[in-house]
Design an enzyme around this catalytic site. Structure first.
Site, PDB file in Angstrom:
ATOM      1  N   HIS A 258     -54.613 -56.303  33.384  1.00 17.20           N
ATOM      2  CA  HIS A 258     -53.702 -56.772  32.333  1.00 17.20           C
ATOM      3  C   HIS A 258     -53.586 -55.699  31.270  1.00 17.20           C
ATOM      4  O   HIS A 258     -54.562 -55.033  30.951  1.00 17.20           O
ATOM      5  CB  HIS A 258     -54.232 -58.069  31.693  1.00 17.20           C
ATOM      6  N   ASP A 314     -52.744 -65.033  37.125  1.00 13.81           N
ATOM      7  CA  ASP A 314     -51.959 -65.166  38.349  1.00 13.81           C
ATOM      8  C   ASP A 314     -52.773 -65.075  39.629  1.00 13.81           C
ATOM      9  O   ASP A 314     -52.255 -65.346  40.710  1.00 13.81           O
ATOM     10  CB  ASP A 314     -50.835 -64.129  38.365  1.00 13.81           C
TER      11      ASP A 314
HETATM   12  N1  ACO Z   1     -55.724 -53.247  41.235  1.00 11.23           N
HETATM   13  C1  ACO Z   1     -56.210 -51.983  41.364  1.00 11.23           C
HETATM   14  N2  ACO Z   1     -56.105 -51.047  40.424  1.00 11.23           N
HETATM   15  C2  ACO Z   1     -55.513 -51.388  39.288  1.00 11.23           C
HETATM   16  C3  ACO Z   1     -55.022 -52.695  39.045  1.00 11.23           C
HETATM   17  C4  ACO Z   1     -55.134 -53.629  40.095  1.00 11.23           C
HETATM   18  N3  ACO Z   1     -54.647 -54.870  39.964  1.00 11.23           N
HETATM   19  N4  ACO Z   1     -54.475 -52.756  37.822  1.00 11.23           N
HETATM   20  C5  ACO Z   1     -54.608 -51.541  37.286  1.00 11.23           C
HETATM   21  N5  ACO Z   1     -55.230 -50.719  38.168  1.00 11.23           N
HETATM   22  C6  ACO Z   1     -55.541 -49.296  37.975  1.00 11.23           C
HETATM   23  C7  ACO Z   1     -54.307 -48.475  38.276  1.00 11.23           C
HETATM   24  O1  ACO Z   1     -54.207 -48.144  39.644  1.00 11.23           O
HETATM   25  C8  ACO Z   1     -54.506 -47.272  37.403  1.00 11.23           C
HETATM   26  O2  ACO Z   1     -55.462 -46.437  38.010  1.00 11.23           O
HETATM   27  P1  ACO Z   1     -55.423 -44.840  37.812  1.00 11.23           P
HETATM   28  O3  ACO Z   1     -55.729 -44.628  36.354  1.00 11.23           O
HETATM   29  O4  ACO Z   1     -56.482 -44.349  38.719  1.00 11.23           O
HETATM   30  O5  ACO Z   1     -54.040 -44.388  38.183  1.00 11.23           O
HETATM   31  C9  ACO Z   1     -55.169 -47.878  36.161  1.00 11.23           C
HETATM   32  O6  ACO Z   1     -55.814 -49.078  36.601  1.00 11.23           O
HETATM   33  C10 ACO Z   1     -54.160 -48.230  35.067  1.00 11.23           C
HETATM   34  O7  ACO Z   1     -53.156 -49.050  35.658  1.00 11.23           O
HETATM   35  P2  ACO Z   1     -51.749 -49.316  34.992  1.00 11.23           P
HETATM   36  O8  ACO Z   1     -50.932 -50.113  35.927  1.00 11.23           O
HETATM   37  O9  ACO Z   1     -51.161 -48.044  34.465  1.00 11.23           O
HETATM   38  O10 ACO Z   1     -52.228 -50.124  33.713  1.00 11.23           O
HETATM   39  P3  ACO Z   1     -51.458 -51.214  32.897  1.00 11.23           P
HETATM   40  O11 ACO Z   1     -52.129 -51.446  31.631  1.00 11.23           O
HETATM   41  O12 ACO Z   1     -50.016 -50.882  32.844  1.00 11.23           O
HETATM   42  O13 ACO Z   1     -51.713 -52.455  33.885  1.00 11.23           O
HETATM   43  C11 ACO Z   1     -50.747 -54.232  35.080  1.00 11.23           C
HETATM   44  C12 ACO Z   1     -51.266 -53.707  33.744  1.00 11.23           C
HETATM   45  C13 ACO Z   1     -49.349 -53.670  35.328  1.00 11.23           C
HETATM   46  C14 ACO Z   1     -50.655 -55.745  34.950  1.00 11.23           C
HETATM   47  C15 ACO Z   1     -51.690 -53.834  36.246  1.00 11.23           C
HETATM   48  O14 ACO Z   1     -52.998 -54.238  35.986  1.00 11.23           O
HETATM   49  C16 ACO Z   1     -51.211 -54.388  37.572  1.00 11.23           C
HETATM   50  O15 ACO Z   1     -50.289 -53.837  38.175  1.00 11.23           O
HETATM   51  N6  ACO Z   1     -51.826 -55.520  38.066  1.00 11.23           N
HETATM   52  C17 ACO Z   1     -51.416 -56.132  39.301  1.00 11.23           C
HETATM   53  C18 ACO Z   1     -50.198 -57.014  39.100  1.00 11.23           C
HETATM   54  C19 ACO Z   1     -50.534 -58.265  38.310  1.00 11.23           C
HETATM   55  O16 ACO Z   1     -51.451 -59.004  38.616  1.00 11.23           O
HETATM   56  N7  ACO Z   1     -49.715 -58.522  37.261  1.00 11.23           N
HETATM   57  C20 ACO Z   1     -49.834 -59.726  36.450  1.00 11.23           C
HETATM   58  C21 ACO Z   1     -50.245 -59.413  35.052  1.00 11.23           C
HETATM   59  S1  ACO Z   1     -50.428 -60.910  34.117  1.00 11.23           S
HETATM   60  C22 ACO Z   1     -48.855 -61.416  33.784  1.00 11.23           C
HETATM   61  O17 ACO Z   1     -47.931 -60.653  33.684  1.00 11.23           O
HETATM   62  C23 ACO Z   1     -48.645 -62.865  33.627  1.00 11.23           C
END
Ligand code: ACO
Length: 380
Positions: A258, A314
């Site tokens: 998140h 979620d």
């Molecule tokens: N699984 C594995 N790795 C992850 C996950 C995940 N769910 N989430 C983040 N990471 C890792 C990324 O791969 C990235 O790694 P890196 O630095 O080695 O490249 C790092 O963590 C940062 O990830 P970002 O996506 O840039 O971080 P952000 O703060 O934008 O993440 C997000 C938020 C988009 C929700 C992300 O955690 C994600 O994509 N989660 C999966 C989708 C999800 O469950 N979304 C629902 C969110 S809750 C809602 O909207 C109601």
């Protein structure tokens, strides 16, 4: 000396407005709506009351609530234009897109910018619920069932979808889910709705912008993606290997992570507590998804928690959605119904001191150059 320009990708850490609607205490894992802990609202309040709370940032008195409910119930009724549109498109488009189309239709001839347009805000929430139920009903071969004025919002939602008054338990679970998803600051969808509203587009079109930004799996689409993920893993035994493979391929586990919470999402804890009450009454499919999700949480956390990546709401909501009989492609749309409460409240709040949202980009392309006519170009 020229100061270097900072670019905040994804607007991470950027405050774009002030708001009195919700406080996300991401250190202690508590979410407040206008000062009330959402856990307490789930336990003691109703979705209808939360809609009032969002719009007025206070709880209603008894007489105010009676009037509010009258307006909400009246507004739940659909017009022929809605029903005809649903009949035409329910079978050919996804539920969320049709919701957006219908809410845009509701905005025909309207103008934006009125921060006191509470009636339109209530109408939007009411209509979204009825659109949702009727789309699903028509998709599965039924037809519009008018809402009943003696039923609550969640009861009507299930009644209009299934043609039967739901059990108390199912209506209560739905009420809890609607409250939990009603508001959460300025995620992508709320920001999208504010961007549209800031141009003084009408309220309903601004909601449509929010709906469409909710679609993707990184945001609202995560619950459907998380459910599909559990089904595709197939069994608890396969979870450890699946987690390792997914992470080694640098893919994301849906339902984890998140932007704001770097600890366990408090909404996920609330959802898990609700699920615990229904362990005995789950059907085999839901039970299987539950077991896989539990294993996914355990193994996912083992690898990701040290990086501040924890389960979000979620990961767990699909279990409750399926338990109350929602189709697997309707989860994001239900989220949109609920979040309409937050969207409209944010829009009216923003309109009180409207400012066009217009950020900048840092140009990194070619410097100015002369146009060469096609016949004179000799290649790169
Ligand atoms: N699984 C594995 N790795 C992850 C996950 C995940 N769910 N989430 C983040 N990471 C890792 C990324 O791969 C990235 O790694 P890196 O630095 O080695 O490249 C790092 O963590 C940062 O990830 P970002 O996506 O840039 O971080 P952000 O703060 O934008 O993440 C997000 C938020 C988009 C929700 C992300 O955690 C994600 O994509 N989660 C999966 C989708 C999800 O469950 N979304 C629902 C969110 S809750 C809602 O909207 C109601």
């Amino acid at each position: 000396m020229v100061q270097p320009i900072s670019v905040f990708k994804g607007l991470e850490g950027v405050y774009v407005t002030e708001s009195a609607l919700s406080l996300i205490d991401s250190e202690n894992g508590v979410l407040y709506y206008a000062g009330y802990d959402v856990k307490e609202l789930v336990e003691r309040s109703s979705f209808e009351e939360v809609v009032f709370l969002m719009l007025h940032q206070r709880l209603p008195t008894s007489s105010e609530f009676t009037e509010f409910l009258k307006l909400l119930r009246r507004s739940q009724e659909l017009e022929p234009i809605h029903i005809e549109t649903i009949r035409k498109y329910a079978g050919v488009t996804d539920i969320l897109s049709l919701l957006a189309m219908l809410i845009v239709l509701e905005g025909r001839g309207k103008i934006g910018g009125n921060s006191n347009d509470f009636n339109a805000a209530v109408n939007a929430v009411a209509k979204m619920g009825s659109f949702f139920s009727t789309i699903i009903r028509v998709r599965y071969g039924g037809d519009y069932i008018p809402p009943r004025r003696d039923l609550s919002f969640p009861e009507n939602l299930l009644y209009m979808m299934n043609g039967e008054v739901p059990s108390r338990e199912h209506a209560d679970v739905l009420d809890d889910l609607l409250i939990l998803h009603a508001e959460h600051g300025i995620p992508a969808s709320t920001f999208a709705s504010l961007v549209a509203a800031s141009t003084l587009s009408d309220l309903y079109s601004s909601i449509a912008a929010g709906i469409l930004a909710l679609k993707g799996p990184l945001h609202g689409g995560a619950s459907e993606a998380s459910y599909a993920q559990a089904l595709s893993i197939g069994s608890v035994e396969k979870v450890p290997e699946w987690v390792q493979l997914t992470l080694s391929e640098k893919k994301k586990i849906m339902g984890f992570g998140h932007r704001v919470y770097k600890i366990y999402d408090p909404r996920a804890t609330i959802v898990k507590n609700i699920i615990a009450r229904f362990m005995g009454s789950m059907n085999s499919e839901v039970k299987k998804v539950y077991e896989i999700t539990r294993a996914l949480e355990e193994y996912g956390e083992k690898y990701l928690a040290s990086r501040g990546i924890y389960p979000n709401v979620d990961l767990w909501t699909p279990i409750l959605y399926r338990m109350i009989g929602l189709p697997a492609d309707s989860f994001t749309a239900l989220f949109a119904v609920s979040r309409t409460a937050g969207w409209v409240a944010h829009i009216l709040e923003y309109w009180r001191e409207n400012k066009l949202i217009r950020p900048l980009h840092l140009y990194v392309g070619e410097r100015p150059r002369k146009y060469i006519p096609l016949e004179l170009r000799t290649g790169s």
